[in-house]
Design an enzyme around this catalytic site. Structure first.
Site, PDB file in Angstrom:
ATOM      1  N   SER A 122       0.850  -1.186   0.000  1.00 37.16           N
ATOM      2  CA  SER A 122       0.000   0.000   0.000  1.00 37.16           C
ATOM      3  C   SER A 122       0.887   1.237   0.000  1.00 37.16           C
ATOM      4  CB  SER A 122      -0.918   0.002   1.226  1.00 37.16           C
ATOM      5  OG  SER A 122      -0.169   0.366   2.368  1.00 37.16           O
ATOM      6  N   LYS A 123       0.237   2.364  -0.180  1.00 37.46           N
ATOM      7  CA  LYS A 123       0.943   3.657  -0.255  1.00 37.46           C
ATOM      8  C   LYS A 123       1.879   3.886   0.931  1.00 37.46           C
ATOM      9  CE  LYS A 123      -0.757   6.039  -3.850  1.00 37.46           C
ATOM     10  NZ  LYS A 123       0.220   6.194  -4.922  1.00 37.46           N
ATOM     11  N   ARG A 124       1.472   3.311   2.076  1.00 36.57           N
ATOM     12  CA  ARG A 124       2.285   3.599   3.263  1.00 36.57           C
ATOM     13  C   ARG A 124       3.664   2.951   3.176  1.00 36.57           C
ATOM     14  NH1 ARG A 124       2.190  -0.809   6.695  1.00 36.57           N
ATOM     15  NH2 ARG A 124       0.601  -2.051   5.671  1.00 36.57           N
ATOM     16  N   HIS A 125       3.824   1.962   2.294  1.00 32.39           N
ATOM     17  CA  HIS A 125       5.144   1.354   2.097  1.00 32.39           C
ATOM     18  C   HIS A 125       6.051   2.222   1.230  1.00 32.39           C
ATOM     19  CE1 HIS A 125       2.864  -2.497   2.946  1.00 32.39           C
ATOM     20  NE2 HIS A 125       3.847  -2.523   3.808  1.00 32.39           N
ATOM     21  N   GLY A 126       5.445   3.106   0.456  1.00 36.04           N
ATOM     22  CA  GLY A 126       6.233   3.895  -0.494  1.00 36.04           C
ATOM     23  C   GLY A 126       5.486   3.964  -1.815  1.00 36.04           C
TER      24      GLY A 126
END
Ligand code: GLU
Length: 467
Positions: free
Chosen positions: A242-246
């Site tokens: 997800s976006k929170r990983h990059g």
């Protein structure tokens, strides 16, 4: 039947090109290209609410950037809706589908009744499945496929192995809605069949669809393609990406300045392996890519490995190709274009700056000395190297450079001599030279910089710094 391999990438144009999608496209491309086959592109734009031309453009741009060329025209699934409806009619004629007049309320009531009987997941059984057409009302209907009621559907998947689904868990899915529009599940099969797709390589989020889709192939008497459902990409922590990983969009990687060849290499290795081979060109990948090498466990994104792979590809690339790619990178970022003079200086600097640069911004930072013009503004660290002692050393150096032949062999003894005369090591002399030539404390070698920018520019920059 021709034995040519035909693969396809079939994205839904509802957003950007996710790196998972890019990897799916890449696997299909490698598989086809390595076998003299075809790689087709189909835009699954039947969801009119969510599909946008911008998303389609972003997908095409992403594939082009990644260097994945497709054969023939881009196919629009929506444009083929009449053909899909025609196949639904053919299924009717063959008796493998039927008109169902049940209303949404009737279906809901039926399911409630089943639940009341203790069935937790009722699978709708239409009363119209075997009804005599003479009893059909003059009312709206959908066309449902007559799915087998018992027995098993077995998906022979090249990645997942044999996946068995009990047919009683699958309902008679709708293939044509009451407004005459085809459902997605029908459209995919008709398109894959008509496009001659021999291998369906896609994310394993479609594995359940494969069972239903296979029933459509069977109902039409069509050859079932080879299935290969690849596990999705996970984040470094093993959780769904997800976006929170990059960054998750391919264009974000382009914007960060990763080279396309490095991205191809990295994404190929993401979930596929060939022994312990890590660094390879796309030509090499085509020759060895296979479905057997795709892992069954989700691959984890590893940013360090991505950088390392990209660094290898920048170092491996030919100077001219690299220059063209850097120019393309700047254009994509809407950065000012390089002047002709900057281009030719960057071309000359390339052999000295491409080692150990993992991204184009890193490469451009190393090539800064070749791209800037006088007066060179040193950053704080570089400025500290330009104290009055160093400046006077620079001043004493310039006359020696006037008539020296402009080669490393000739320049090296001159700089060594100046250092010796001033009782300093070469390293101490290099710091003010770096500051004067590049305005930085970390630069390519002093000699390489001098050779690239030439005598006049070198002397001018040294004189500027000497004050
Ligand atoms: N359009 C589907 C998606 O974007 C892919 C369908 C397929 O590959 O069969 O997930």
């Amino acid at each position: 039947m021709s034995s040519q391999v035909v693969t396809r990438f079939a994205p839904s144009p509802t957003g950007y090109l996710h790196i998972g999608g890019a990897r799916t496209a890449l696997f299909n491309w490698l598989y086809a290209r390595g076998r003299g086959g075809k790689f087709l592109l189909r835009i699954e734009d039947t969801d009119r609410e969510r599909s946008t031309p911008e998303a389609t453009a972003a997908i095409l741009q992403g594939l082009e950037w990644l260097g994945l060329d497709w054969d023939g025209e881009v196919v629009s699934q929506f444009d083929r809706k009449d053909r899909h409806a025609e196949v639904a009619q053919e299924m009717l004629a063959r008796g493998t589908a039927y008109r169902c007049f049940s209303t949404a309320e009737e279906i809901a009531a039926w399911k409630e009744a089943e639940k009341a009987r203790g069935v937790s997941y009722p699978v709708f059984l239409s009363p119209w499945r075997d009804a005599d057409p003479a009893t059909h009302p003059d009312a709206p209907y959908v066309i449902r496929m007559k799915a087998p009621r018992d027995g098993l559907t077995v998906i022979r998947d090249e990645v997942q192995g044999e996946v068995t689904i009990r047919n009683e868990t699958l309902d008679d899915m709708i293939v044509l809605r009451s407004d005459g529009t085809p459902t997605y599940m029908l459209a995919v099969v008709v398109d894959d069949h008509d496009m001659g797709v021999t291998h369906v390589i896609r994310g394993d989020d479609h594995l359940n669809n494969a069972a239903r889709q296979q029933m459509v192939y069977d109902a039409m008497g069509w050859d079932i393609p080879v299935w290969a459902h690849i596990p999705l990409i996970h984040g470094p922590d093993g959780k769904k990406l997800s976006k929170r990983h990059g960054a998750t969009g391919l264009e974000e990687y382009q914007a960060m300045g990763y080279p396309a060849a490095g991205m191809r290499n990295y994404l190929t290795r993401l979930g596929w392996a060939h022994g312990d081979l890590e660094i390879f060109t796309s030509e090499e990948a085509m020759a060895i890519f296979d479905l057997k090498g795709i892992g069954r466990a989700p691959a984890r994104l590893d940013f360090k490995k991505l950088e390392n792979t990209c660094g290898h590809h920048i170092a491996m690339a030919g100077d001219a190709a690299l220059l063209a790619e850097v120019v393309g990178y700047l254009a994509a970022k809407d950065e000012p274009a390089l002047s002709d003079a900057q281009r030719s200086l960057l071309a000359r600097a390339m052999p000295f700056v491409k080692d150990r640069a993992k991204t184009f911004p890193e490469l451009l930072e190393k090539a800064r000395f070749a791209l800037i013009s006088r007066p060179v503004a040193p950053d704080e660290k570089a400025a500290a190297a330009l104290d009055s002692v160093s400046r006077s050393i620079l001043r004493s150096l310039t006359p020696h450079l006037q008539n020296a032949s402009w080669t490393k062999d000739a320049l090296e003894p001159i700089l060594n001599q100046i250092a010796a005369e001033n009782g300093i090591g070469f390293g101490k002399l290099a710091a003010p030279l770096r500051a004067a030539l590049a305005g930085r404390s970390v630069t390519p070698s002093v000699f390489d910089m001098m050779l690239v920018i030439g005598r006049d520019e070198t002397i001018a920059r040294l004189s500027d710094a000497a004050g």
